[in-house]
Design a protein around this motif. Sequence first.
Motif, PDB file in Angstrom:
ATOM      1  N   GLY A 126       0.815  -1.218   0.000  1.00 36.06           N
ATOM      2  CA  GLY A 126       0.000   0.000   0.000  1.00 36.06           C
ATOM      3  C   GLY A 126       0.844   1.262   0.000  1.00 36.06           C
ATOM      4  N   ILE A 127       1.902   1.260   0.807  1.00 37.38           N
ATOM      5  CA  ILE A 127       2.800   2.429   0.840  1.00 37.38           C
ATOM      6  C   ILE A 127       3.491   2.605  -0.505  1.00 37.38           C
ATOM      7  CG2 ILE A 127       4.939   3.304   1.845  1.00 37.38           C
ATOM      8  CD1 ILE A 127       3.994   2.091   4.530  1.00 37.38           C
ATOM      9  N   ALA A 128       3.908   1.521  -1.107  1.00 41.52           N
ATOM     10  CA  ALA A 128       4.577   1.608  -2.425  1.00 41.52           C
ATOM     11  C   ALA A 128       3.609   2.095  -3.485  1.00 41.52           C
ATOM     12  CB  ALA A 128       5.149   0.246  -2.818  1.00 41.52           C
ATOM     13  N   ALA A 129       2.336   1.653  -3.430  1.00 39.41           N
ATOM     14  CA  ALA A 129       1.364   2.073  -4.419  1.00 39.41           C
ATOM     15  C   ALA A 129       1.010   3.552  -4.268  1.00 39.41           C
ATOM     16  CB  ALA A 129       0.102   1.217  -4.302  1.00 39.41           C
ATOM     17  N   ILE A 130       0.926   4.024  -3.039  1.00 34.33           N
ATOM     18  CA  ILE A 130       0.595   5.432  -2.795  1.00 34.33           C
ATOM     19  C   ILE A 130       1.791   6.320  -3.131  1.00 34.33           C
ATOM     20  CG2 ILE A 130       0.067   7.122  -0.989  1.00 34.33           C
ATOM     21  CD1 ILE A 130      -1.645   4.939   0.308  1.00 34.33           C
TER      22      ILE A 130
END
Length: 188
Positions: free
Chosen positions: A182-186
């Motif tokens: 999720g952090i990488a996608a955001i």
Amino acid sequence: LTFREHIGFTDPKVAFAYAALISSVDPVATLATFGNLNVDRLLFILVFGESQINDAVAITLFNAFNKEGASVSELILQMLAYLFGSISLGLCLAIILILIMRFSRMLHSPVEGVLAVFVSSVFTYQLAELVKMSGIITVLFFAIMVSAYAGPHLSPGATTLISFLMKQMASLSELIIFLFVGIAAIGR
């Protein structure tokens, strides 16, 4: 390969590597739904086991197709070596752990039994990756063998604690993975 000009793959090896990479479907949502619906335990085990083997085969095929200058027969031999080497390594390490548990009398020491199971699980995966085998297949066959034969060498309390801690560690690991994804996608 019929539409290779349209999708940008001109080398069949690249197409096969890409197909191996995307072919493995993660059944996390299916297994979570099965858990909520309390489906038959055998169905849950079959879907879980099939997903583990799918992941391992996809990784093995991807690595095999990315090897430069290999013929089809060399790729087949390499894939079989990965598969049977990983299975053999997992079974050998499980036998070693079971013998250690037996001769060190871990039945009388639940803390040492729990520690041995956790350390050996991580050690098995790391050793398999170090010797260029599939860590997933190795750990899968290690776990099958240990779950079948290590029980008599552990106290009932240790067995219950190991089961509980493994489930909690799996949930925590899954949470951390989804958090990082999720952090990488955001961040993009």
